[in-house]
Motif scaffolding. Structure first.
Motif, mmCIF file in Angstrom:
data_model
loop_
_atom_site.group_PDB
_atom_site.id
_atom_site.type_symbol
_atom_site.label_atom_id
_atom_site.label_comp_id
_atom_site.label_asym_id
_atom_site.label_seq_id
_atom_site.Cartn_x
_atom_site.Cartn_y
_atom_site.Cartn_z
ATOM 1 N N LEU A 256 0.829 -1.213 0.000
ATOM 2 C CA LEU A 256 0.000 0.000 0.000
ATOM 3 C C LEU A 256 0.860 1.258 0.000
ATOM 4 C CD1 LEU A 256 -2.727 1.522 0.354
ATOM 5 C CD2 LEU A 256 -2.410 1.240 2.828
ATOM 6 N N ILE A 257 1.835 1.307 0.887
ATOM 7 C CA ILE A 257 2.673 2.511 1.005
ATOM 8 C C ILE A 257 3.525 2.698 -0.249
ATOM 9 C CG2 ILE A 257 4.487 3.631 2.346
ATOM 10 C CD1 ILE A 257 1.679 3.486 3.670
ATOM 11 N N GLU A 258 4.003 1.610 -0.818
ATOM 12 C CA GLU A 258 4.799 1.731 -2.046
ATOM 13 C C GLU A 258 3.964 2.316 -3.180
ATOM 14 O OE1 GLU A 258 8.107 -0.903 -4.371
ATOM 15 O OE2 GLU A 258 6.373 -1.970 -3.562
ATOM 16 N N GLN A 259 2.728 1.835 -3.342
ATOM 17 C CA GLN A 259 1.870 2.370 -4.397
ATOM 18 C C GLN A 259 1.490 3.824 -4.107
ATOM 19 O OE1 GLN A 259 -1.251 -0.011 -6.174
ATOM 20 N NE2 GLN A 259 -0.563 -1.818 -5.019
ATOM 21 N N MET A 260 1.277 4.142 -2.861
ATOM 22 C CA MET A 260 0.951 5.518 -2.494
ATOM 23 C C MET A 260 2.120 6.443 -2.816
ATOM 24 S SD MET A 260 -0.362 6.831 1.254
ATOM 25 C CE MET A 260 -1.515 5.459 1.384
ATOM 26 N N ALA A 261 3.337 5.976 -2.555
ATOM 27 C CA ALA A 261 4.526 6.791 -2.792
ATOM 28 C C ALA A 261 4.726 7.089 -4.272
ATOM 29 C CB ALA A 261 5.762 6.087 -2.221
ATOM 30 N N GLU A 262 4.156 6.258 -5.133
ATOM 31 C CA GLU A 262 4.327 6.451 -6.569
ATOM 32 C C GLU A 262 3.310 7.415 -7.168
ATOM 33 O OE1 GLU A 262 4.192 2.455 -7.980
ATOM 34 O OE2 GLU A 262 6.217 1.958 -7.262
ATOM 35 N N ILE A 263 2.358 7.879 -6.379
ATOM 36 C CA ILE A 263 1.369 8.838 -6.870
ATOM 37 C C ILE A 263 2.030 10.210 -7.011
ATOM 38 C CG2 ILE A 263 -0.794 10.034 -6.345
ATOM 39 C CD1 ILE A 263 -1.695 7.495 -4.878
ATOM 40 N N GLU A 264 1.952 10.775 -8.182
ATOM 41 C CA GLU A 264 2.571 12.075 -8.422
ATOM 42 C C GLU A 264 1.922 13.131 -7.533
ATOM 43 O OE1 GLU A 264 3.569 15.155 -12.119
ATOM 44 O OE2 GLU A 264 2.529 13.248 -12.485
ATOM 45 N N GLY A 265 2.747 13.912 -6.871
ATOM 46 C CA GLY A 265 2.254 14.957 -5.987
ATOM 47 C C GLY A 265 2.314 14.599 -4.518
#
Length: 432
Positions: free
Chosen positions: A204-213
């Protein structure tokens, strides 16, 4: 119609208030939050029921609003949250002046009470925090059964939110200008087990970190037993995942850990800390400790003092045990540590930590660190480093003189001085 919300307790409660405020606003109401002098026709009190002091604050707040209602300053009072979830029948009988009681999970029913034809499909949060950061609640409830804790009695079993739903919420908030996210749960390391059959917090945190902004992600309320080690890999590799872990340890002596039903040992706890510091260099650990639990001896407490001196937590809070109805410790143990002993131990523990905190912050003098600006206060801009969560951790003060900084922007700041908890600095350059 104006509704003033008063939120008590933790940030998880605050998220519930923000969601309900968004629903009311989408249905044509005007909402305010924690006004100094609430003038709304309706007041909603979101209560906390975790420990005795929090319950007392919640009840006093309700009674204050009842007095205002009797004076004609507000027309209706509604109560929601943890206190009413747990003590609904007693509260209804004791405070009949309240117009409606809602619990921890049915609070959206309040909208139906006040609106003939409500739309529940326009959900969107009204942020009560500064516009550049928000809390993201990834789950509700807890499957741990620590002896002293009433949370499972209030919230029930752990329920993870679907991952895509969380990520969609983050994307929406980014589009509104939010860049810093505080990830919260009663127990975030358990995330995913109920939905996916395994711990998925790292994913979850890895995918969240990849969100631009998304500029900063900070993690709160981990549990030491069965810690997901892949989360440390994500923290080390993703630059926007702050090197910060909030993990409540409560005690260190095996005697106390066993009586508290923490399912861990002193050796395992120390190995956990060593591995966190080894795998994520520079990580700042925040923990919470308890003194005065039933059966705590002088030897147990002195072992705790030695542990704090060894661990040198960057952030630490502590509290004295208070018996909570329905918990294992209330039903099986005698609250046998005198209150004056609890307070004396608490004071000594915090004095030790005070010196450690001062030394850790002083060591930052001369470093240049990214700082996000939260607000202006007097002659200073007030900001935080990645190692500091809002409202509970040290802040960085930057003189307004010769500076024109923007709230919510991140700047490289040279740390020039320190006090016991706060730092002082001057801006080198803008980061974001």
């Amino acid at each position: 119609m104006t509704i003033d919300f008063i939120s008590l307790g933790c940030s998880k409660n605050l998220v519930d208030s923000e969601v309900l405020m968004g629903l009311f606003e989408a249905n044509g109401f005007h909402v305010t939050h924690d006004s100094d002098d609430p003038q709304g026709e309706i007041v909603v009190v979101n209560t906390c029921g975790f420990i005795a002091d929090a319950k007392e604050e919640s009840i006093n707040t309700i009674l204050e609003q009842v007095a205002r209602k009797n004076e004609g300053l507000v027309k209706q009072i509604y109560v929601m949250g943890c206190l009413s979830e747990r003590y609904l029948a007693d509260l209804e009988a004791e405070i009949p002046e309240v117009d409606g009681w809602f619990g921890k999970f049915n609070y959206k029913e309040l909208l139906k009470r006040l609106t003939p034809d409500p739309s529940l499909h326009k959900e969107g949060r009204v942020l009560t925090t500064p516009s550049h950061y928000a809390y993201i609640k990834i789950s509700e409830g807890c499957d741990r059964h620590c002896a002293y804790c009433a949370i499972p009695l209030i919230t029930g079993r752990h329920q993870s939110r679907p991952m895509e739903e969380i990520l969609d919420e983050v994307r929406t908030l980014v589009s509104r200008g939010v860049k810093e996210f505080q990830i919260i749960a009663q127990e975030l390391t358990y995330y995913g087990i109920d939905l996916y059959g395994e711990q998925r917090i790292a994913d979850l945190i890895e995918q969240m970190a990849e969100i631009e902004g998304v500029e900063w992600i900070r993690l709160h309320y981990a549990y030491p037993t069965h810690f997901p080690w892949d989360l440390l890999h994500v923290m080390r590799e993703k630059k926007n995942v702050c090197r910060y872990m909030d993990i409540a340890l409560q005690h260190i002596s095996d005697h106390m850990l066993s009586r508290m039903r923490r399912n861990t040992t002193k050796q395992e706890t120390m190995e956990l800390i060593e591995r966190m510091r080894r795998e994520v260099p520079g990580i700042h650990l925040r923990t919470t400790l308890m003194v005065g639990f039933p059966g705590e001896t002088d030897e147990d407490f002195n072992e705790l003092i030695d542990f704090v001196k060894w661990a040198r937590f960057e952030r630490m809070g502590a509290f004295a045990y208070s018996e909570e109805d329905g918990t294992y410790s209330a039903e099986h143990y005698e609250d046998d540590v005198p209150e004056e002993v609890k307070q004396r131990r608490l004071d000594r523990l915090m004095r030790v930590q005070q010196n450690i905190s001062a030394e850790i912050e002083a060591a930052k003098v001369g470093q240049t660190l990214p700082v996000i600006i939260d607000r202006i206060e007097g002659d200073y801009y007030i900001g935080r480093t990645e190692f500091c969560s809002p409202e509970v951790d040290p802040e960085v003060l930057i003189a307004k003189e010769n500076n024109k900084l923007k709230i919510g922007e991140i700047y490289q700041v040279n740390i020039t001085d320190s006090e016991e908890f706060d730092l002082y600095g001057c801006v080198v350059k803008v980061v974001k």
